[in-house]
Structure formats: C-alpha cells, structure tokens
Design a protein around this motif. Structure first.
Motif, PDB file in Angstrom:
ATOM      1  N   ALA A   1      33.951  49.453  34.699  1.00  0.00           N
ATOM      2  CA  ALA A   1      33.409  48.514  35.689  1.00  0.00           C
ATOM      3  C   ALA A   1      32.465  47.493  35.049  1.00  0.00           C
ATOM      4  O   ALA A   1      32.522  46.304  35.381  1.00  0.00           O
ATOM      5  CB  ALA A   1      32.705  49.276  36.809  1.00  0.00           C
ATOM      6  N   HIS A   2      31.621  47.921  34.129  1.00  0.00           N
ATOM      7  CA  HIS A   2      30.662  46.992  33.507  1.00  0.00           C
ATOM      8  C   HIS A   2      31.364  45.954  32.634  1.00  0.00           C
ATOM      9  O   HIS A   2      30.829  44.861  32.431  1.00  0.00           O
ATOM     10  CB  HIS A   2      29.604  47.759  32.709  1.00  0.00           C
ATOM     11  N   ASN A   3      32.534  46.256  32.124  1.00  0.00           N
ATOM     12  CA  ASN A   3      33.310  45.268  31.369  1.00  0.00           C
ATOM     13  C   ASN A   3      34.080  44.335  32.295  1.00  0.00           C
ATOM     14  O   ASN A   3      34.275  43.159  31.986  1.00  0.00           O
ATOM     15  CB  ASN A   3      34.298  45.968  30.429  1.00  0.00           C
ATOM     16  N   TYR A   4      34.533  44.871  33.420  1.00  0.00           N
ATOM     17  CA  TYR A   4      35.325  44.063  34.344  1.00  0.00           C
ATOM     18  C   TYR A   4      34.493  43.063  35.135  1.00  0.00           C
ATOM     19  O   TYR A   4      35.005  42.026  35.547  1.00  0.00           O
ATOM     20  CB  TYR A   4      36.127  44.956  35.293  1.00  0.00           C
ATOM     21  N   LEU A   5      33.213  43.341  35.367  1.00  0.00           N
ATOM     22  CA  LEU A   5      32.396  42.392  36.130  1.00  0.00           C
ATOM     23  C   LEU A   5      32.357  41.031  35.438  1.00  0.00           C
ATOM     24  O   LEU A   5      32.741  40.025  36.038  1.00  0.00           O
ATOM     25  CB  LEU A   5      30.989  42.937  36.368  1.00  0.00           C
ATOM     26  N   PRO A   6      31.967  40.924  34.170  1.00  0.00           N
ATOM     27  CA  PRO A   6      32.018  39.614  33.507  1.00  0.00           C
ATOM     28  C   PRO A   6      33.444  39.153  33.221  1.00  0.00           C
ATOM     29  O   PRO A   6      33.714  37.948  33.131  1.00  0.00           O
ATOM     30  CB  PRO A   6      31.220  39.819  32.215  1.00  0.00           C
ATOM     31  N   GLY A   7      34.388  40.095  33.120  1.00  0.00           N
ATOM     32  CA  GLY A   7      35.779  39.714  32.896  1.00  0.00           C
ATOM     33  C   GLY A   7      36.341  38.927  34.065  1.00  0.00           C
ATOM     34  O   GLY A   7      36.905  37.845  33.896  1.00  0.00           O
ATOM     35  N   TRP A   8      36.176  39.470  35.278  1.00  0.00           N
ATOM     36  CA  TRP A   8      36.663  38.741  36.453  1.00  0.00           C
ATOM     37  C   TRP A   8      35.873  37.456  36.679  1.00  0.00           C
ATOM     38  O   TRP A   8      36.427  36.452  37.113  1.00  0.00           O
ATOM     39  CB  TRP A   8      36.636  39.633  37.698  1.00  0.00           C
ATOM     40  N   HIS A   9      34.591  37.479  36.369  1.00  0.00           N
ATOM     41  CA  HIS A   9      33.795  36.246  36.487  1.00  0.00           C
ATOM     42  C   HIS A   9      34.386  35.160  35.586  1.00  0.00           C
ATOM     43  O   HIS A   9      34.566  34.017  36.001  1.00  0.00           O
ATOM     44  CB  HIS A   9      32.344  36.541  36.112  1.00  0.00           C
ATOM     45  N   THR A  10      34.738  35.529  34.376  1.00  0.00           N
ATOM     46  CA  THR A  10      35.340  34.574  33.441  1.00  0.00           C
ATOM     47  C   THR A  10      36.686  34.081  33.972  1.00  0.00           C
ATOM     48  O   THR A  10      36.952  32.868  33.980  1.00  0.00           O
ATOM     49  CB  THR A  10      35.512  35.224  32.047  1.00  0.00           C
ATOM     50  N   HIS A  11      37.525  34.993  34.410  1.00  0.00           N
ATOM     51  CA  HIS A  11      38.825  34.580  34.958  1.00  0.00           C
ATOM     52  C   HIS A  11      38.649  33.621  36.142  1.00  0.00           C
ATOM     53  O   HIS A  11      39.374  32.633  36.265  1.00  0.00           O
ATOM     54  CB  HIS A  11      39.646  35.793  35.399  1.00  0.00           C
TER      55      HIS A  11
ATOM     56  N   VAL B   1      34.185  46.601  41.109  1.00  0.00           N
ATOM     57  CA  VAL B   1      33.471  45.328  40.985  1.00  0.00           C
ATOM     58  C   VAL B   1      33.971  44.412  42.086  1.00  0.00           C
ATOM     59  O   VAL B   1      35.106  44.533  42.550  1.00  0.00           O
ATOM     60  CB  VAL B   1      33.664  44.662  39.601  1.00  0.00           C
ATOM     61  N   SER B   2      33.110  43.516  42.495  1.00  0.00           N
ATOM     62  CA  SER B   2      33.546  42.535  43.485  1.00  0.00           C
ATOM     63  C   SER B   2      32.910  41.191  43.186  1.00  0.00           C
ATOM     64  O   SER B   2      31.802  41.113  42.647  1.00  0.00           O
ATOM     65  CB  SER B   2      33.201  42.998  44.903  1.00  0.00           C
ATOM     66  N   HIS B   3      33.659  40.158  43.507  1.00  0.00           N
ATOM     67  CA  HIS B   3      33.200  38.776  43.381  1.00  0.00           C
ATOM     68  C   HIS B   3      33.595  38.050  44.652  1.00  0.00           C
ATOM     69  O   HIS B   3      34.704  38.249  45.168  1.00  0.00           O
ATOM     70  CB  HIS B   3      33.892  38.058  42.216  1.00  0.00           C
ATOM     71  N   THR B   4      32.709  37.213  45.120  1.00  0.00           N
ATOM     72  CA  THR B   4      33.036  36.302  46.198  1.00  0.00           C
ATOM     73  C   THR B   4      32.780  34.906  45.660  1.00  0.00           C
ATOM     74  O   THR B   4      31.730  34.641  45.079  1.00  0.00           O
ATOM     75  CB  THR B   4      32.192  36.572  47.454  1.00  0.00           C
ATOM     76  N   TRP B   5      33.755  34.055  45.832  1.00  0.00           N
ATOM     77  CA  TRP B   5      33.770  32.748  45.193  1.00  0.00           C
ATOM     78  C   TRP B   5      34.231  31.721  46.217  1.00  0.00           C
ATOM     79  O   TRP B   5      35.063  32.045  47.071  1.00  0.00           O
ATOM     80  CB  TRP B   5      34.781  32.807  44.050  1.00  0.00           C
ATOM     81  N   SER B   6      33.741  30.510  46.148  1.00  0.00           N
ATOM     82  CA  SER B   6      34.215  29.446  47.024  1.00  0.00           C
ATOM     83  C   SER B   6      34.670  28.279  46.161  1.00  0.00           C
ATOM     84  O   SER B   6      33.937  27.841  45.274  1.00  0.00           O
ATOM     85  CB  SER B   6      33.099  28.999  47.973  1.00  0.00           C
TER      86      SER B   6
END
Length: 175
Positions: A116-126, A14-19
């Motif tokens: 991976a499908h659990n970690y995508l919203p998990g990292w988004h929440t964090h 999973v990946s997130h890009t955040w500013s």
C-alpha cells in the motif's frame, strides 16, 4: 491542484480522488483506449475493457499486469482485479462523476498488504500522467520513475512529520 484527497486505508488499500477539467467521456477514453493507455499506465498487450474480459497491460519490458474486468459501466465505473507476477491479487475500482466543467475520478485499490505504501505515490504518479494527457500536455514516460520517487519521498517525509507531532502530543518517544 487536481488532487482532492489521497490516503492509505486500514484494510491495506489506497485511494485517490482527483478532478480533471474534461468531460467523463474523455476520461473514459483515456482509461480504456489502447492509444491513450501507454501515455499514463502502460501498453495494452491483450484484451478489451468489457465485463469478464481479461486485459494484460505491459508496464515494462517483460513485466505485465493481468486484470479481469469485473464491472464496466462506460463513463461511470470500472472495477478489475490487479495482478503482477510478484504481488498478491488485488482489486482496483475507478468511478467517474461529472462535475461542472470537470470529472471527479475516485480510485480505490484494495488488498495491497504491505505494498500500500508503494501504491499510494504510484497511483498519484499515474494520475498526474493521466491528467497531463487529458489536458493535451502529455508527459514523457521517461520521467515516470523520477516523478514517482519525488512523490514517494514527500509522502514519507509527511508521514514522518505526522508521527513526530503525534509522539510529542502524546508525550511519548517516537521510534
């Protein structure tokens, strides 16, 4: 919204890009400081964020994530293993890039397999909690799991809708 992109990769990542509108030294503080960590990730129970050190982060009572720091370049890059007792060993890479009046955070968590499908919203929440902390408006950790559930549901609904559209476009039934 600070979220620029999020995705599930083909290699079970999973990946997130955040500013976030704070300088990179402030983001680094939140990523590695024992006072900041419990407000967005978990309590630092052991170790330090330096290369080759092992850290243990308590995410719930008697539930710890153990990580070996494999790369640590303050204010720029943090790579570590990620291991819970009931999950396979995986790897997290966080990079920071200064922007005009902000810091871009890129987080990639690989080797997740079916998780991976659990970690995508998990990292988004964090990351929502991390941003709130950095902007001086910390969220109550009591609401963490309800926030996670909302994000997980919206992600599932979005994937379902995308599959239905693709199914219609290909003129095939969706199962």
């Amino acid at each position: 919204m600070p979220l620029i992109s999020s995705s599930i990769g083909t290699e079970d990542s999973v990946s997130h890009t955040w500013s976030i509108a704070v300088p990179s030294d402030r983001v680094w503080w939140a990523l590695t400081d024992s006072v900041a960590l419990p407000q967005w990730l978990g309590k630092l129970a052991a170790g330090r964020f330096i290369a080759e050190c092992v850290v243990r982060i308590q995410q719930a009572e008697d539930y710890f994530c153990t990580s070996r720091i494999t790369e640590c370049e303050p204010e720029h890059r943090l790579r570590m293993t990620w291991e819970f007792p009931d999950e396979p060993l995986s790897t997290v890479l966080i990079t920071l890039a200064p922007e005009v009046d902000a810091t871009r955070i890129s987080l990639t968590h690989g080797g997740l397999g079916e998780e991976a499908h659990n970690y995508l919203p998990g990292w988004h929440t964090h990351l929502l909690y991390l941003e709130a902390l950095l902007l001086g408006r910390p969220r109550s950790m009591i609401d963490f799991w309800s926030t996670y559930e909302e994000l997980a549901k919206s992600d599932t609904d979005r994937r379902w809708s995308q599959r239905q559209c693709l199914s219609k476009w290909m003129n095939r039934p969706f199962s």
